[in-house]
Design an enzyme around this catalytic site. Structure first.
Site, mmCIF file in Angstrom:
data_model
loop_
_atom_site.group_PDB
_atom_site.id
_atom_site.type_symbol
_atom_site.label_atom_id
_atom_site.label_comp_id
_atom_site.label_asym_id
_atom_site.label_seq_id
_atom_site.Cartn_x
_atom_site.Cartn_y
_atom_site.Cartn_z
ATOM 1 C CG PHE A 115 -0.457 0.660 2.436
ATOM 2 C CD1 PHE A 115 0.373 -0.009 3.308
ATOM 3 C CD2 PHE A 115 -0.815 1.966 2.729
ATOM 4 C CE1 PHE A 115 0.845 0.611 4.454
ATOM 5 C CE2 PHE A 115 -0.346 2.599 3.870
ATOM 6 C CZ PHE A 115 0.490 1.913 4.737
ATOM 7 C CE LYS A 116 4.846 1.522 4.510
ATOM 8 N NZ LYS A 116 4.137 0.349 5.019
ATOM 9 C CG ASP A 117 3.556 0.866 -4.770
ATOM 10 O OD1 ASP A 117 4.708 1.297 -4.639
ATOM 11 O OD2 ASP A 117 3.294 -0.311 -5.091
ATOM 12 C CG LEU A 120 6.363 6.257 -0.845
ATOM 13 C CD1 LEU A 120 6.920 5.033 -0.143
ATOM 14 C CD2 LEU A 120 7.372 7.390 -0.810
ATOM 15 C CB THR A 150 8.668 2.650 3.519
ATOM 16 O OG1 THR A 150 7.483 2.599 4.289
ATOM 17 C CG2 THR A 150 8.972 4.087 3.170
#
Ligand SMILES: *Cc1c(COP(=O)(O)O)cnc(C)c1O
Length: 502
Positions: A115-117, A120, A150
Site C-alpha cells: 500500500f506504500k505505493d 509514494l 516503504t
C-alpha cells in the site's frame, strides 16, 4: 493553509515547505492548522468522480500554494492504469468470513505490491514541486528508514527523478526475502541501499538523528544538497492516503452497500500509525466513521496504549511474519496526540521527550478516555495470523497476506465481542506474494516447502490460483546491485560517502 510543528506551535510553514522539509527544525511533525470540512453534498460530489478526481479535490484543499496545473500533473502522473492495473488503484473486494462481511480495500495493486505505493507514487511529484518553490537551486537527498515496504516503494517512486538522490536503510534481518530482493536489485542512477545491523527502530532513529544533526545538515547545504524524507513523518506521505478512505466510502455508496451519510468502521493493520491517522483526518474532514480499529501483531504497543493510556516501548521486540508492522515507536501517534489534546504542543513535547529518555509516557486521563471512545485496539500473534490466512482461503476463498490477516483477525474478534455490525472497510496492505513463505506455510497444511523464494511463489500460485503481480515475478532474473551492511551509528558516514562529500 499553514502547517505547525506538533512540538512548537510558533513554527508555521507553508504546505510546500512542510513537504520539502519532511520534519520540523525542532524535531516535531507538521500538522495542518485547519482541517478542510466536507459536507455530505461535498462527499456526494466525490462519489461521482473517479479516483484521480477525488485525489485532485482533496489535495487541492490541503496544498494551497500549488497551482491547479501542478496538482493535476502530480495526480495524473501517479495514479495511472499502467501502474495500478486499472483506473481504480484502490478497489474494494466484497468478501465474507463466516457470517462477517469483510469489505477488503486492496491497496496493493501498485508497482511494488504494497500500500506504500498509494503515497509514494505521488510523493516524488509533490516533493520536487515543493522544492522548486522553497529551494530552487538545491538537490534533494531523500533518506528512508524502512521495515520493508516503504524502502522499495520509495526507490521505485524516486528512481531517476531529476533533482533527487535516494538512500534506503533496512534492518538486516528484519525484512522478508522478497522485500530484500526488491530493494537490492533496484534500478536507477540516483539510488543507494544499505542494511543496518539493528531493527527498524534503530534505522528510523538513525535517520531522524541525521535530519537534526546541525553540522551534517550544514555540510550538505554547502554542497548544494538538502535532506528530505519519504517516511510517513512527511505530510506528503499522509495526505495522499486520506484519499482512499473517501474513495472507499464513495464505492460503498455507489455499490449500494451503504447510503450516503451512513457511518462505517475502518480496520487498519498498523505499524507507524500513518495509515490509520490518514483515516482519522478523513473523519475530521467529515467522513462518517464510527470506530477506528487499530490492529497490531505481537509488537502490540498500540493495543496497550489504547487500553491503558500508557505508551511503553520497554518490552521485547518480536520479528514476526508481518514485518512491516514490527515497530515499537509509532511516529505518527505524535500527530494524533496533538489533535487529541486540542493542539497542546507543550504536552506533546513533554510526552515525546519522555519517550526519548524513558521509553514511555502516560497521557492524561481525559485524553485516554477520549481516544477509547472511538478507537478499539487489538492484536494477533503469528500462529493466529496463519490460522486466519488458512481459514479465509481454504474455507471462504480469499487469499490475503500476513498484514491483512492481522486486521481480519482483530476485526473478527471485535465483531464477536461487541456485536457491532457497522459496515467496515478493512485495509489490505500487501499482496500475499510479498510474503510467500509465510502465506504458503499457512495454506499448505504442513507440507514441506521449497527453500527458494521464487519456487514458493510458483507453488503458492499453483495452489491458490491467485495471480502473481508481474513486477514480483520479474525480480527472479534481476541482478543484485546493493550488498552494503553497516552499524546504525555509521549511517551519517554512509550518507556522506555515497554523496562524495568530505
Ligand atoms: C507499512 C505497512 C503497514 C503499516 O502501516 P503504517 O502506516 O506504518 O501504520 C502495514 N502493512 C504493510 C504491508 C505495510 O507495508
Amino acid at each position: 493553509m499553514k502547517y505547525n510543528s506538533t512540538t512548537d506551535k510558533n513554527i508555521t510553514v507553508s504546505a510546500s515547505q512542510a513537504i520539502a522539509q519532511g520534519i520540523s527544525t525542532d524535531g516535531g511533525l507538521f500538522v495542518p492548522v485547519e482541517i478542510p470540512q466536507y459536507s455530505l453534498s461535498d462527499i456526494e460530489a466525490l462519489t461521482k468522480l473517479d479516483y484521480v478526481g477525488r485525489a485532485k479535490k482533496i489535495l487541492t484543499d490541503y496544498l494551497d500554494d500549488f497551482t491547479a496545473e501542478e496538482i493535476d500533473e502530480c495526480v495524473t502522473k501517479a495514479y495511472t492504469a499502467e501502474k495500478f492495473g486499472s483506473n481504480n488503484p484502490a478497489p474494494l473486494s466484497y468478501q465474507k468470513y463466516g457470517d462477517i462481511d469483510m469489505n477488503i480495500l486492496e491497496l496493493w495493486h501498485g508497482p511494488t505490491s504494497a500500500f506504500k505505493d498509494m503515497a509514494l507514487q505521488i510523493l516524488p511529484h509533490l516533493l520536487t514541486k515543493s522544492l522548486r518553490k522553497t529551494s530552487p537551486d538545491k538537490e534533494a537527498v531523500i533518506l528512508v528508514a524502512t521495515s520493508g515496504d516503504t524502502g522499495k516503494a520509495a526507490l521505485e517512486g524516486f528512481k531517476d527523478v531529476e533533482g533527487t538522490k535516494i538512500m534506503v536503510f533496512y534492518p538486516v534481518d528484519g525484512v522478508s526475502p522478497m522485500q530484500k530482493r526488491q530493494m537490492t536489485t533496484q534500478e536507477g542512477n540516483n539510488v543507494n541501499v544499505c542494511a543496518i545491523k539493528g531493527n527498524f527502530d534503530d534505522a528510523q532513529t538513525g535517520v531522524k538523528k541525521i535530519f537534526t544533526d546541525k553540522t551534517l545538515v550544514k555540510k550538505l547545504n554547502e554542497n548544494n544538497y538538502i535532506f528530505s524524507s519519504a517516511n510517513s513523518i512527511n505530510w506528503g506521505r499522509l495526505l495522499p492516503q486520506i484519499v482512499y478512505y473517501f474513495s472507499a466510502y464513495s464505492e460503498l455508496v455507489n455499490d449500494g452497500k451503504i447510503s450516503l451519510g451512513d457511518k462505517i468502521n475502518v480496520v487498519v493493520p498498523t505499524g507507524n500509525f500513518g495509515n490509520i491517522l490518514a483515516s482519522y483526518y478523513a473523519f475530521r474532514m467529515g467522513l462518517p466513521i464510527k470506530k477506528f480499529i487499530c490492529a497490531s501483531n505481537s509488537n502490540n504497543v498500540l493495543t496497550d496504549f489504547i487500553a491503558t493510556g500508557t505508551y511503553d516501548k520497554n518490552r521485547s521486540f518480536y520479528a514476526t511474519i508481518s514485518p512491516s508492522m514490527d515497530i515499537l515507536v509509532s511516529s505518527n501517534l505524535e500527530r494524533f496526540l496533538y489533535h487529541m489534546t486540542e493542539c497542546d504542543d507543550v504536552k506533546v513535547k513533554e510526552w515525546m521527550t519522555s519517550l526519548k529518555t524513558k521509553g514511555a509516557y502516560t497521557v492524561d486521563a481525559d485524553v485516554k478516555e477520549k481516544i477509547a471512545n472511538f478507537f478499539a485496539g487489538g492484536f494477533c500473534d503469528d500462529e493466529k495470523t496463519k490460522k486466519i490466512i488458512d481459514e479465509f482461503f481454504n474455507k471462504y476463498g480469499y487469499l490475503c497476506d500476513t498484514h491483512t490477516a492481522v486486521a481480519v483477525s482483530v476485526y473478527k474478534d471485535y465483531v464477536e465481542s461487541t456485536g457491532d455490525r457497522t459496515p467496515a472497510v478493512i485495509d489490505s496492505t500487501a499482496s500475499p506474494y510479498k510474503f510467500s513463505g509465510s502465506v504458503l506455510s499457512a495454506v499448505a497444511g504442513g507440507e514441506k516447502l521449497p527453500d527458494d523464494e521464487f519456487a514458493m511463489v510458483e507453488l503458492l500460485n499453483a495452489k491458490t490460483g491467485a495471480p502473481v503481480p508481474a513486477p514480483l515475478a520479474a525480480l527472479k532474473d534481476k541482478e543484485t546491485r546493493f550488498t552494503n551492511v553497516c552499524e546504525a551509528e555509521d549511517m551519517p558516514e554512509f550518507v556522506l560517502n555515497s554523496l562524495g562529500v568530505k
